[in-house]
Structure formats: structure tokens, C-alpha cells
Design a protein around this motif. Structure first.
Motif, PDB file in Angstrom:
ATOM      1  N   ALA A 527      -7.321 -73.203 -39.955  1.00  0.00           N
ATOM      2  CA  ALA A 527      -6.793 -72.917 -38.619  1.00  0.00           C
ATOM      3  C   ALA A 527      -6.437 -74.226 -37.917  1.00  0.00           C
ATOM      4  CB  ALA A 527      -7.827 -72.139 -37.806  1.00  0.00           C
ATOM      5  N   PRO A 528      -5.410 -74.227 -37.077  1.00  0.00           N
ATOM      6  CA  PRO A 528      -4.962 -75.458 -36.427  1.00  0.00           C
ATOM      7  C   PRO A 528      -6.053 -76.223 -35.684  1.00  0.00           C
ATOM      8  CG  PRO A 528      -3.333 -73.731 -36.118  1.00  0.00           C
ATOM      9  CD  PRO A 528      -4.523 -73.086 -36.766  1.00  0.00           C
ATOM     10  N   GLU A 529      -7.049 -75.516 -35.128  1.00  0.00           N
ATOM     11  CA  GLU A 529      -8.091 -76.226 -34.366  1.00  0.00           C
ATOM     12  C   GLU A 529      -8.990 -77.088 -35.251  1.00  0.00           C
ATOM     13  OE1 GLU A 529      -9.444 -71.805 -34.661  1.00  0.00           O
ATOM     14  OE2 GLU A 529      -7.582 -72.934 -34.288  1.00  0.00           O
ATOM     15  N   TRP A 530      -8.945 -76.887 -36.567  1.00  0.00           N
ATOM     16  CA  TRP A 530      -9.689 -77.780 -37.459  1.00  0.00           C
ATOM     17  C   TRP A 530      -8.920 -79.079 -37.714  1.00  0.00           C
ATOM     18  CZ3 TRP A 530     -14.494 -76.654 -37.693  1.00  0.00           C
ATOM     19  CH2 TRP A 530     -14.936 -75.331 -37.713  1.00  0.00           C
ATOM     20  N   LYS A 531      -7.677 -79.092 -37.332  1.00  0.00           N
ATOM     21  CA  LYS A 531      -6.840 -80.286 -37.518  1.00  0.00           C
ATOM     22  C   LYS A 531      -6.665 -81.027 -36.200  1.00  0.00           C
ATOM     23  CE  LYS A 531      -4.584 -77.580 -41.090  1.00  0.00           C
ATOM     24  NZ  LYS A 531      -3.394 -76.792 -41.470  1.00  0.00           N
ATOM     25  N   LEU A 532      -6.213 -80.342 -35.181  1.00  0.00           N
ATOM     26  CA  LEU A 532      -6.048 -80.941 -33.855  1.00  0.00           C
ATOM     27  C   LEU A 532      -6.937 -80.194 -32.875  1.00  0.00           C
ATOM     28  CD1 LEU A 532      -4.566 -82.884 -31.919  1.00  0.00           C
ATOM     29  CD2 LEU A 532      -2.780 -81.135 -31.691  1.00  0.00           C
ATOM     30  N   ARG A 533      -7.963 -80.893 -32.381  1.00  0.00           N
ATOM     31  CA  ARG A 533      -8.888 -80.278 -31.423  1.00  0.00           C
ATOM     32  C   ARG A 533      -8.885 -81.114 -30.150  1.00  0.00           C
ATOM     33  NH1 ARG A 533     -14.609 -77.726 -33.110  1.00  0.00           N
ATOM     34  NH2 ARG A 533     -13.088 -76.604 -34.401  1.00  0.00           N
ATOM     35  N   GLY A 534      -8.326 -80.549 -29.089  1.00  0.00           N
ATOM     36  CA  GLY A 534      -8.192 -81.310 -27.856  1.00  0.00           C
ATOM     37  C   GLY A 534      -7.258 -82.487 -28.084  1.00  0.00           C
ATOM     38  N   GLN A 535      -7.775 -83.687 -27.865  1.00  0.00           N
ATOM     39  CA  GLN A 535      -6.986 -84.905 -28.075  1.00  0.00           C
ATOM     40  C   GLN A 535      -7.224 -85.526 -29.453  1.00  0.00           C
ATOM     41  OE1 GLN A 535      -4.722 -86.215 -25.673  1.00  0.00           O
ATOM     42  NE2 GLN A 535      -5.122 -84.139 -24.974  1.00  0.00           N
ATOM     43  N   GLU A 536      -8.059 -84.904 -30.265  1.00  0.00           N
ATOM     44  CA  GLU A 536      -8.465 -85.518 -31.531  1.00  0.00           C
ATOM     45  C   GLU A 536      -7.729 -84.914 -32.713  1.00  0.00           C
ATOM     46  OE1 GLU A 536      -9.724 -88.485 -32.946  1.00  0.00           O
ATOM     47  OE2 GLU A 536     -11.058 -88.106 -31.244  1.00  0.00           O
ATOM     48  N   GLY A 537      -6.822 -85.713 -33.294  1.00  0.00           N
ATOM     49  CA  GLY A 537      -6.188 -85.307 -34.529  1.00  0.00           C
ATOM     50  C   GLY A 537      -7.120 -85.564 -35.706  1.00  0.00           C
ATOM     51  N   LYS A 538      -6.845 -84.905 -36.833  1.00  0.00           N
ATOM     52  CA  LYS A 538      -7.662 -85.036 -38.049  1.00  0.00           C
ATOM     53  C   LYS A 538      -9.132 -84.699 -37.783  1.00  0.00           C
ATOM     54  CE  LYS A 538      -4.774 -88.747 -39.957  1.00  0.00           C
ATOM     55  NZ  LYS A 538      -4.719 -90.113 -40.468  1.00  0.00           N
TER      56      LYS A 538
END
Length: 635
Positions: A527-538
Motif C-alpha cells: 500500500a502507498p502508505e508503506w512507501k510515503l508516510r507523511g513527509q517520509e519517503g521510503k
């Protein structure tokens, strides 16, 4: 790693000229300085340059099957070749070598066109089947290895690993492809399947073609795409453990070599992750190398050194002068067609450095695309929330007007560049992303091109490149969509092209574990939130590596692998910019450009009023690459 070349007669059974085929092959000597070979029959000629990596004694190409009915030339590495060889042996095939090339021969014999489904790795190959009178061409799933081809007016197919192989044929038309010019000045490279020449094409990543004597030219056939199939999630801890296991295995299969092996270590998350996995998988120290500039904002070597110290690697680094602009013309010769990523300079230098110690190097390429590491992803998703809140019918006139009226402020931090944001908000999601990654905007290209050249374009726009990929995307999630677009355009056209040409210039093989296709299929389903969470990519990748890498390596701001272009164009390259872009013997002679606009770009930049370094570099590399072809647009 190697280079391949060939000629296949579609209409008759003419035997290719040995001298011509050898000359085509010789243009890519740098790709395979160890050995070379030719295979010629009526109607077909295959050629190969070899860089020996596995089975040094008996892996020569072109390689024939035991009955001499099949012949293959191949560039790349098949990492599961031993497993496939075992499976084929159980089916009755007998192997004479211990290399992956022979596996391709019998995989074709057993599974035909679907043989590519079984191959794990990077590859570009051509396989001639004399029984079927056919030539099968294939390119790996991400396009790590290049493949160019053209069908000449007399019905001969010519192909090679680099565009210079095709250009060596005297009958190749050199007509400019206008759409490729439009694409190049938007993106900084010519995207697949186009090249700068109207009659030359790239085989798309994850595609094949099957040619037969006496039959029409086939269309490219896709055999793989990034699936984005949802992954079941038990807990974050389980996801972290599985990601590390998959990454470790992707690295492990790429550590098989009979020559010295090492890794690039930039000091970023991706290359550091690869080095950490290598250190866990081998008892002796990992060979690592890094390049920096003598300008602090372009120098990451202190972070690379911290990772090297942590894992006790055999680390060697070199700091390159910030005046390292002498490569400009050499780069133009390497890339064969316009290519405007200035990080090709440090990439060339790090490959040159690595070759002093190793013949194979692992890299961290692909991590930003897979795990949403680029800053532009964060900005796009901020804008996307507003795009989803307001219909395009309202956004387009409102933000379009604001975008036209608001002053341009390239000198300001991103948060204050409202003009760019307004322009993005006036577009749909796909076209907004294209706008954000374009070197020259729609408005800039309209001003840059001459009226005569715009007539040549016949209304074509780079927008169709992104629209076509979006239409074929297996996902409509906003973040996944722009990751998909990058993997279809920027990753292959810019990143992988850059690394292939720079490494092959030094006969260095580069392997890319983060582009392992089983790993990719799994990561794409997160899911996208495992990649980009808030301001934190990866996000997931970084959390998984917290016990293995220093905190400031994982969580510092991303630093580009760049060079000080703005300074160069106001200093040591000032006169060259004026000569190549503005004087009569330079771009003016092509008729492609509005010279008044180019003069304005140069004057504004060199006076210090504006920073036009990106479009100026794009123009300079265009001139350096195509000047010998003397393209001219009629008035």
C-alpha cells in the motif's frame, strides 16, 4: 556484460557482408574488450563483443546449440541460470558450458517465445532459429540492457546494443525525428521506443519481437509489466522482515562472478542498503567506491565513509574537481543521441574509479522509484489532495490564470514557487506530474522552437508519452501512478541509460538488485502508505534498515548526484555556450530554434538575473550530440 549486433534479411536470403558486420561490431569494442565473434549465413549475421564474467573459458559468442540449428548473441546476466539448466537437463538437454548463454538457447527450444518469462536478470538478446527461419529479439523487464534496431529500405533489419552500431551501417537514413526533439527538451532524454532518428527504434523494456524471412515487420509484444497486485499484511514487523529477506536474496544472486566484485556507495539509503546486505553475505570485506566533488553541496562522501567504516569495507573514494567539464564531448559520443542528465559526469567518474578495483559492481538504482524516495512525490501528493477536492473544470481556469500572472521564482525555495504550483493545479494528475519533471515547460518549448520546427511537429506534444503510459497502467492510485510513470520513462530513459553507457565505457558490469523482478512485484503491491508516510519517503525500507545503517544516512535530506552547472555557464563554459547556442555555426544552423529566445536565456543566465542552467545544459548537449548529422529544418 557485452555488446551485440546483427543483420537479418526480411525479404531475401542475401548474406550480410563480413566486413560491414565486423565494422558495426567494432564500434562497441568498449562493451566487450575480451573477445569478439561473428556468425554469418545466407540471410543472417550475428556479432558479439564479450566482457567475460562467468565461465571465462567457454562462454564465447555467438553461441550455437549442439545441433547448430540455433545461434544466440546476448548481453546481460541471467541470475537463475543454474536452476534453469537443472530443469532443462531433466528434460533431456545436455550442456557443454557452465554459463547462462547456453541456457537461453535451450530455453527457447523448450518454451519458445515464453522463455523470457523464466529468465531472472538483465538481458538483451537475439536468437536465430534456422529451422523456423526466424529471429527472436528480447529485452529485460526494466530495460537495464539496451537494444536498438532499424529496418532499412531494402528490407534488412539491423540491430545493436548502442545507437552507434546502427549508425555504422552506410544505408541508415539520418532523418531527424521531430517528436523525439520535443520529448528530449521536456524530459532530458528520448523515451522508448523513439530515438533521435526517425527510422531507428528502441525495443521497449519487457518486450519481444519475432522476425521471419518473407513476413511483415512484427509489432513489439509485451511479456511483463509491474503488477501492483495488493500484498497481504500481517504486521509492520513482518513486512520489515520480509522486505529484508527479499532484498538480501536479490543481492545474493547478483554476487556470483568469476572476476572481482564490489559496489557503488554514494552515502544514500539505497546503495548503503545494498552494501549492508553484501557485508552480511560474504566473509571478506566488500569492495566499495565513492565519488565526490570539491563543492560541499555536491559531496556525499562523508556519509559513504560512515557506512564503509561500519561494515569495514575496502573503501576507496575520489574527489573530483568542480571544474570537471571536459567530459562534455566525450559524453555526447557515449550516449549517441541527446541526453541531458548532468550527473552522467560523476557517474562516468565513479565507474572509472570502480574499474580500477573490480569488474562487477552492484548499485542501488531503482530504490527511489520503488519506495517513493523522490521529493517530487511528496509535492505531487500535497497538490493531489487539492486536485481531488476541486473539479478540473473549476481548477483549470482559476489556477491557470494565477499561473500565468504569478511571477516566476526559480531562485526561491520550492515552497515559494507558487507559479509552478498554480500551473500544476490547473492540470490533471498525470499532466501535472509531467509538468513537475519537465526541464523545459510547455511554455518554454513553445518559445524555444522555431515556427518552422513547430510545423514539423504537426501538433505533437510530449504529453502523449505520459498519457499513453497512464492509459496502460495497472493502477489508478495517485502515488502508484506516478511511480509507474517514472519506471516507464525516467528510470529506463535516464537512470539506466546513464549507468549502462558510463559503465560500459570502462568495461564495467553494473548489477541492480533493487530491480530484481520478484522483489519489484512484491514491493509494487505494498500500500502507498508503506512507501510515503507523511513527509517520509521510503518509509518501510528505512524502518527495516534502522538496525543496519546510521540514522543520518537513513533520515537526512536527499542529495542529488549533481554538478555546478550554473557556475560553469557563467565562468569556464561561458564562451562555449555563446558559440554553440548563438553563433552561426551552432544551433542556429539547424533552423530548429528561435534564436532570439536562446539569446535571452543566455543573457539572463550569464548576467545572474535568472538560473537557466538546466535548459542551457539541455541545449548544449543537443548541439554536442547532433552537430555532425547536420539536421536542418526547411524554412
Amino acid at each position: 556484460m557485452c555488446g551485440i549486433a546483427g543483420i537479418f534479411d526480411l525479404t531475401q536470403q542475401r548474406e550480410p557482408g563480413r566486413e560491414l558486420l565486423a565494422a558495426m561490431n567494432q564500434t562497441q569494442f568498449h562493451r566487450g574488450p575480451d573477445e569478439g565473434g561473428l556468425y554469418i549465413l545466407p540471410g543472417v549475421g550475428l556479432a558479439h563483443r564479450r566482457l567475460s564474467i562467468i565461465d571465462l573459458a567457454s562462454g564465447q559468442q555467438p553461441m550455437l546449440s549442439a545441433d547448430s540449428k540455433l545461434c544466440v548473441v546476448y548481453n546481460g546476466e541471467i541470475y537463475n541460470f543454474r536452476e534453469l539448466a537443472g530443469e532443462l537437463e531433466a528434460l533431456g538437454y545436455r550442456f557443454r558450458t557452465h554459463c547462462d548463454t547456453e541456457v537461453i538457447l535451450y530455453a527457447w527450444q523448450e518454451w519458445g517465445e515464453r522463455c523470457v518469462d523464466r529468465l531472472r536478470g538483465m538481458f538483451a538478446f537475439a536468437l536465430y532459429d534456422s529451422n523456423a527461419r526466424s529471429l527472436f529479439l528480447a529485452r529485460d523487464r526494466f530495460g537495464i540492457k539496451p537494444f536498438f534496431y532499424s529496418v532499412l529500405a531494402d528490407g534488412q533489419l539491423i540491430f545493436g546494443s548502442e545507437l552507434k552500431v546502427i549508425k555504422a551501417h552506410p544505408d541508415l537514413p539520418r532523418a531527424l525525428e521531430p517528436r523525439a526533439v520535443e520529448d528530449y527538451f521536456a524530459l532530458g532524454y528520448v523515451p522508448e521506443p523513439k530515438t533521435i532518428y526517425r527510422d531507428v527504434f528502441k525495443l521497449r523494456p519487457g518486450h519481444t519481437m519475432l522476425f521471419r524471412h518473407g513476413e511483415p515487420v512484427p509489432v513489439q509484444k509485451q511479456f511483463w509489466d509491474i503488477p501492483f497486485r495488493p500484498v497481504a499484511v500481517a504486521s509492520e514487523a513482518d513486512l520489515q522482515a520480509e522486505l529484508l529477506a527479499r532484498l538480501r536474496e536479490a543481492v545474493q544472486v547478483r554476487m556470483v562472478a568469476e572476476v572481482p566484485l564490489g559496489a557503488f556507495l554514494s552515502g544514500g539509503v539505497d546503495s548503503s542498503a545494498v552494501v549492508a546486505m553484501m557485508a552480511e553475505l560474504q566473509s571478506e570485506p566488500v569492495n566499495t567506491c565513492a565519488i565526490g566533488f570539491d563543492v560541499k553541496q555536491f559531496n556525499e562522501t562523508e556519509y559513504a565513509a560512515r557506512v564503509a567504516e561500519r561494515y569495514h569495507t575496502n573503501h576507496f573514494q575520489e574527489v573530483v574537481s568542480s571544474e570537471d567539464f571536459d567530459l562534455l564531448d566525450e559524453l555526447a559520443g557515449l550516449y549517441d543521441e541527446p541526453y541531458a542528465d548532468s550527473s552522467a559526469i560523476p557517474t562516468y567518474r565513479v565507474c572509472q574509479l570502480a574499474k580500477q578495483r573490480v569488474t562487477v559492481a552492484l548499485s542501488g538504482d531503482g530504490g527511489d522509484e520503488h519506495f517513493a524516495g523522490y521529493r517530487r512525490y511528496r509535492w505531487h501528493m500535497h497538490e493531489e489532495r487539492l486536485r481531488q477536492a476541486l473539479p478540473l473544470g473549476l481548477r483549470k481556469p482559476l489556477f491557470g490564470a494565477l499561473g500565468r500572472l504569478y511571477p516566476k521564482a526559480d531562485w526561491a525555495p520550492r515552497m515559494f514557487r507558487a507559479k509552478t504550483t498554480f500551473q500544476a493545479l490547473a492540470r490533471n494528475s498525470v499532466q501535472a506530474y509531467l509538468h513537475s519533471v519537465s526541464i523545459c515547460s510547455d511554455e518554454q518549448r513553445a518559445a524555444m522552437f522555431s515556427n518552422a520546427f513547430k510545423r514539423e511537429l504537426q501538433g505533437y506534444s510530449v504529453h502523449s508519452v505520459f498519457d499513453d503510459h497512464a492509459a496502460n497502467s495497472p493502477t489508478d492510485d495517485p502515488l502508484s501512478m506516478i511511480q509507474y510513470l517514472d519506471m516507464k520513462t525516467y528510470l529506463v530513459g535516464d537512470i539506466l541509460t546513464k549507468v549502462d553507457r558510463a559503465s560500459m565505457a570502462h568495461a564495467l558490469e553494473v548489477r541492480v538488485p533493487l530491480l530484481d523482478h520478484p522483489l519489484t512485484e512484491w514491493v509494487s503491491g505494498l500500500a502507498p502508505e508503506w512507501k510515503l508516510r507523511g513527509q517520509e519517503g521510503k518509509y518501510l525500507l528505512k524502518k527495516s534498515l534502522e538496525s543496519r545503517l546510521p540514522h543520518d544516512v537513513l533520515y537526512r535530506d536527499k542529495m542529488g548526484f549533481g554538478v555546478p552547472l550554473a557556475k560553469w555557464f557563467r565562468g569556464p563554459l561561458k564562451e562555449r555556450v555563446r558559440r554553440d547556442l548563438l553563433e552561426s555555426g551552432g544551433l542556429a544552423a539547424t533552423g530548429l530554434f528561435n534564436q532570439d529566445y536562446l539569446a535571452r536565456l543566455v543573457d539572463e543566465h550569464q548576467s545572474g538575473r535568472r538560473d537557466h542552467s538546466a535548459p542551457l545544459w539541455t541545449l548544449l548537449m543537443f548541439q554536442a550530440t547532433v552537430r555532425d548529422d547536420q539536421f536542418v529544418v526547411a524554412a
